[in-house]
Write a protein that holds these residues in place. Sequence first.
Motif: not given
Length: 789
Positions: A650-671
């Motif tokens: 939201f604070l950057s470009d406010r665009i959801f792309s395939i890259a952001t969705l992949v990042a959310f999955i990656t984040l699940c493991g890191i968190a």
Amino acid sequence: KDIAEVKLGAQIKRGDGSVNGKPAVILSVQKQPGANTIELTQRIDLTLANIEKNLPKGISLEKDLFKQSHFIETAVRNVEEAIRDGVILVIIVLFLFLMNFRTTAITLTAIPLSFVLTALVFKCFGMSVNTMTLGGLAVAIGELVDDAIVDVENVFRRLRENRIAKIPLHPLKVIYLASSEIRNSIVFATIIVVLVFIPLFYLSGIEGRLFIPLGVAYIVSILASLIVSLTVTPVLCSYLLTNSKLTEHGDSKFVKVLKSFDEKMLRWALPRPKIVIGSAIILFVSALSLTLFMGREFLPKFNEGTATITVMAQPGISLATSNELGTKAENLILTVPEVKSVARRTGRAELDEHAEGVHYSEIDVDFKKEGRSRELALEDIRAKLASLDGAFINVGQPISHRLDHLLSGVRAQIAIKIFGPDLATLRAKATEVYNALEGTRGLVDLQIEQQVLVPQVKIKLLREEAAQNGIVLGELSKNLEMALNGVNVAQIIDSQKIFNVFMRFDDKSRGNLELIKSTTMKVLPDGTRVSLEKIADVYESNGPNIINRENAQRRIVVQANSSGRDLDSLVKEIQTKIAEKVKLPEGYFVELGGQFESQREASRLILWLGLLSILAIFFVLYAHFRSSFISFQIMLNIPLALIGGVGGVFLSDRIFSIATLVAFITLCGIASRNGIMMISHYLHLMKNEGQKFSEEMVIRGSLERLVPVLMTALTAGLALIPLVLSAGQPGREILHPLSVVILGGLISSTALDMILTPTVFFHFGRRSAESAIEEKAEELNFTKEGAIS
């Protein structure tokens, strides 16, 4: 020579070219699949340098018009710089917390050793180093030291405790026990980080080709860092940390301040579970509500450093007129200060794979490195080309255009395809769609596919009349094609040169309707000449310049690009306007194709893969802790991470792309890593150090895990800052949104985890913790009894 003019001449031109507004021949070189672009470009440059020496006077080579190697080299260099800057930030964080050169050095060895192991795997499997594989390393750079951080910090802390113990153990024994204490935790934490990425290997299409190399590099490097932390790190600790003088000093002032602050927060939070949990829920719901104000796209926009501009005139114009129009376009583009060079191809070459008419011009534009942003430069080009009368303009980039072409068959982001049986109705409905969409905010380069009526000379053969004069229609058609269109009838070989002998009527006989009608097609035995008009109707008319089909149905396309607006909302507005303003007769229908279609399909797949990753996390956690409650509590970090991830977008470009969705999955493991470290230590204190389940035990465990938790989060997060601050740079277009999500998620999950995890565990985890300890104790006794018997 009595009946024809025989002379040397050029082949019939179906296309032309120019460079910077001057006549030129454009040579396009395509590489074979699997070939290395940079190596091939270097070899081509050497060959061209040799050719240039033997060129006649007045002919020069422009060898640097468009090279994909420029984009690749820039992209790779940018990612390498991000990795370098990430390593520097990791070093600063490590030294700030540890304040010890030896512990910092031991921890840092994980990075080069992990890179070496990753390079060896790449070599064994024949993988290349490119922007996506380097991107995987750039994203993982901070996580490569996580396992080593946890191991070194625990060893160093246990050595300090051992130094002041009443009965100190041998330092090697302490190192062994300290490493064993956290070994299971780091192994399971790493397994989870790897597991969440594995489902992404099911991605297909363009998104699969982009993210699978990144995933391979990420997974291999993370596993390599785990191997290093289990083998090399304890050995280095035994060599470098056994000197008792090194363990004399306690925590640094910085760490003491952090622990003091954390203890105050815990003593405030633990008695107030409703406020802590309620606040976390409110933040999570607020983050979800922010998604309503964000757009969606397939992939982030590339910054290739070049542009591909198509100029389409009315079909049926001559090559000379199209050339004039193309030259005007070139000169207008050259007035933009950021433009370095332009190269134009009009029509098509003899063996060109793109069957375009002479009305079609493609212009490759190379930009200077300095100047305004690429978006402003492209807007300037669009504004200047808008002054061309009777031409449609489409502005894009080489790779992006080809991606669009692969996705929809059209070189534009949005393709509105109208299907139906009648060509006139299709053209009329395409015009209605154009008028309905004209002026839509964010919609640029709107144009109708050039399916129009062009002047034609039609020859309709008369079967009965031809038969009466003894003429076979097949032979007649063949002879007419040879006479009017021409045919190669022979070849002349002169030394190393081959000349085609091309035969057809002269331009006067082909260009005059009356002469075509009076052309003699056969002489009868009585001497009567049978002219073409006696056996065929010859007349001027209009006809379609082209008929396009898709899935065996006639179709016409209205195409456009987006600028300054997300693709998903733009497509929704397009669908609404077409539904409201365009009425289609029976048998006609509209389909929308392009990037948005791939975005929706890939998004659905990634959401399912994300759910699969979450299930995998639960099963791994349950296998480790044998407790559903503890597993679910650790997974609370996932929604905590989503708060920061969504906030970052939201604070950057406010665009959801395939890259952001992949990042959310990656984040699940890191968190999940921090929760595992925290709760594992609570259980260790209860089981191995005789601590009772109490507020003091939770505070002690939290404080003892504060440093490794903060260090792992900060190294993983700060290493991504070079990527976060490089939006739009070549090579980092996909890595930027990926890094924004992960960094934001790490900030929120770490900050909230320090309060929420102890609070939830203290108020709801007693029974699960005691059951888990008893179950492990029973397993240990059973194992010992089995060994004795």
